[in-house]
Design a protein around this motif. Structure first.
Motif, short mmCIF file in Angstrom:
data_model
loop_
_atom_site.label_atom_id
_atom_site.label_comp_id
_atom_site.label_asym_id
_atom_site.label_seq_id
_atom_site.Cartn_x
_atom_site.Cartn_y
_atom_site.Cartn_z
N HIS A 1 0.83 -1.21 0.00
CA HIS A 1 0.00 0.00 0.00
C HIS A 1 0.86 1.26 0.00
O HIS A 1 0.39 2.33 -0.38
CB HIS A 1 -0.96 -0.02 1.19
N ARG A 2 2.11 1.15 0.43
CA ARG A 2 3.01 2.30 0.34
C ARG A 2 3.56 2.46 -1.07
O ARG A 2 3.85 3.57 -1.52
CB ARG A 2 4.15 2.14 1.33
N THR B 1 1.96 1.90 -3.82
CA THR B 1 0.95 2.45 -4.74
C THR B 1 0.95 3.97 -4.77
O THR B 1 0.35 4.56 -5.67
CB THR B 1 -0.44 1.95 -4.34
N PRO C 1 -1.86 -5.86 4.38
CA PRO C 1 -1.24 -5.46 3.12
C PRO C 1 -0.11 -6.39 2.75
O PRO C 1 0.78 -6.66 3.56
CB PRO C 1 -0.73 -4.04 3.43
N PRO D 1 1.69 -4.80 -7.05
CA PRO D 1 0.48 -4.69 -6.20
C PRO D 1 -0.71 -5.49 -6.71
O PRO D 1 -1.64 -5.73 -5.95
CB PRO D 1 0.19 -3.18 -6.20
#
Length: 569
Positions: free
Chosen positions: A186-187, A189, A552, A268
């Motif tokens: 998530h970081r 993205t 995540p 991702p």
């Protein structure tokens, strides 16, 4: 004179809430009523009318139903009744729950048949019998009764358990390995890096023209998929002799192939596990793959809600365990091998190897084809391109990538100048009714009339695979992508296939439809590159954690011993 007397306060010396029964006088009228504890998590099962002295509280209004999960048939699978878990005077039994009735305050003609609702409105899991008119749900919009009968009611059953299946890592992590970094998806993205057009250094190989007759194939004029014997190389980065020559000249700091780079840029979206071997030699970094690893095969329905699964491995130490069932042709491993076979043979078959139109030779011949080889080469062109990953003008971080193209389009310009280049891929259909099909429609009945529905389903079920193909085409500078739709001739036979159709699309336009951000992909590559350039010389493994589904997902950058990685291949 008027006076006011204070009431008597009954103190509770033990400190708990409320007065103690020992302090209450015998004349206190509520002394024998016990206190029932209450929590905010308790659910109100029904409203009772305490003013009704007759004791008949069996009717509840439509706004205060006896149980929101108990319909006209009296199902008792709803939440726990308030106070039923606490032994007190407020605990009442619900054996006669089926005798409760719902008061319908709607106007109009009565509905035919029975209906059971679950939750608010006609949401998922609702069933309606005997009616055909669409009904408005509680959150707006119309929900049709078609498809929400007995079969529709089972859809979504135990969804919370489907994503909890444990997957094995793509490489066995040794006990002596050390985890150096952990990067959450998530970081990644949120990263962005704009990269200019690359510089092409050298080109190798031979390209054949694409056969445009495959663009006119329909489900009524299907063609069988043939097995074509051709040689196609998929050499890793460190074993590429051209990359070794370029590295000795110092043209870049990082070296990779388009297959490895596309997996990293689309990380991702990935669900299945994979790993990248990172080799740091001096001031250079090489991104490699393992022979026989996940980069050599094509996934099937990786992003589906219920993807294909492999059977659980048997326990040899348990003699009472049942014998394993014969392997199915619709497991994840079998489908992956089948998709790889289809993808390669469709590319070999859809090109013209005759004298007209002629083949196009790049500046140099195929660097992997040795003099001892006797089988003919497949149509393939290698373009070695350099991308500048520097954020400012002072930074000199360049990446050399080996990209591949599969054919050229006749009449679209000079392929030697990068005009008319195309990549060829294939999607496959195995059995729409099998587990793991992801709700895909039948291609033979929908591909010609409802192609948009077929494409939308494939974009959902194979989001990662299509994104990687699109990124590879963009990295290679291809102007078009050819995607074939190949299905089994018989759903129970995975050896015979037919070509039903072929689609043409521009990579940049298709990337926008897939919501693929190249800037985000380059940001991920630059972040991983910065971490690798800070590490000392050695061999590292970048592993995608396969079992972090709820949390995540993340990368695990581990350090491996010199010979440990080869032992796990």
């Amino acid at each position: 004179m008027a006076s006011f007397s204070l009431p008597t306060i009954h103190d509770n010396p033990d400190g708990s809430w409320g007065p103690s029964s020992s302090n209450l006088p015998d004349t206190f009228k509520f002394k024998d009523i016990p206190y029932a504890p209450y929590s905010k998590s308790d659910k109100l099962g029904r409203f009772a009318d305490w003013n009704d002295i007759s004791g008949d509280n069996r009717q509840a209004s439509s706004g205060a139903a006896a149980n929101p999960r108990a319909g006209a048939r009296g199902r008792r699978d709803g939440p726990q009744t308030f106070g039923s878990g606490i032994p007190s005077a407020f605990s009442f039994q619900v054996e006669d729950e089926s005798s409760f009735s719902l008061v319908d305050n709607k106007t109009g003609a009565p509905r035919r048949g029975n209906a059971s609702t679950r939750g608010r409105g006609a949401g998922r899991g609702s069933a309606s019998y005997g009616t055909r008119a669409p009904q408005r749900g509680s959150r707006g919009g119309f929900t049709s009764n078609r498809g929400t009968g007995m079969r529709g009611a089972r859809r979504g059953w135990r969804d919370w358990e489907k994503n909890n299946r444990t997957r094995e890592s793509s490489v066995a992590i040794g006990p002596s390995w050390q985890m150096l970094e952990e990067i959450e998806f998530h970081r990644l993205t949120k990263l962005r890096l704009e990269v200019d057009e690359p510089e092409e250094l050298e080109s190798y190989g031979r390209l054949y023209p694409y056969n445009k007759a495959y663009d006119r194939i329909t489900t009524k004029t299907e063609r069988p998929l043939q097995t074509v014997d051709r040689i196609r190389y998929n050499t890793t980065t460190s074993d590429d002799p051209i990359i070794q020559q370029l590295a000795s000249r110092g043209v870049a700091a990082i070296y990779a192939t388009d297959v490895i780079l596309s997996v990293l840029m689309c990380a991702p979206r990935s669900v299945y596990p994979w790993d990248i071997v990172i080799v740091r030699e001096g001031d250079k970094v090489f991104f490699d793959k393992r022979d026989g690893g996940p980069f050599d095969t094509v996934t099937v329905n990786e992003n589906a809600a219920d993807p294909p699964q492999d059977p659980a491995a048997s326990n040899p130490s348990n003699p009472n365990e049942k014998a394993p069932e014969p392997p199915s042709i619709n497991t994840a491993t079998s489908l992956s091998l089948e998709a790889t076979y289809i993808n390669q043979n469709f590319g070999f078959q859809s090109v013209i190897e005759s004298a007209t139109p002629p083949a196009v030779d790049f500046d140099k011949p195929n660097p992997f084809y040795g003099p001892d080889e006797t089988e003919p080469l497949a149509s393939c062109g290698y373009r070695y391109r350099v991308f500048d990953l520097g954020i400012t003008e002072d930074e000199d971080i360049k990446m050399c990538v080996r990209t591949e193209v599969d054919a050229y389009l006749p009449g679209q310009g000079d392929p030697l100048q990068g005009q008319g280049l195309t990549t060829i891929r294939a999607l496959n259909e195995f059995d729409p009714r099998a587990s793991g099909a992801g709700g895909a429609p039948d291609w033979r009945s929908k591909l010609d009339s409802q192609r948009g529905a077929v494409v939308a389903t494939e974009m959902k079920n194979n989001s990662c695979k299509l994104a990687k193909w699109t990124v590879q085409s963009i990295l290679a500078g291809a102007e078009q992508m050819k995607i074939g739709y190949v299905s089994r001739a018989n759903p129970r036979d995975n050896t015979r296939h037919v070509i039903l159709s072929t689609a043409s699309m521009r990579p940049l336009d298709f990337a926008a439809q897939l919501n693929v951000s190249l800037a985000n992909g380059w940001g991920i590559v630059r972040t991983v590159a910065d971490l690798c350039l800070k590490m000392p010389e050695g061999k590292y493994v970048l592993i995608k954690d396969p079992n972090k589904v709820r949390l995540p997902p993340c990368f695990l950058i581990c350090v491996a011993a010199a010979g440990a990685l080869r032992a796990t291949c």
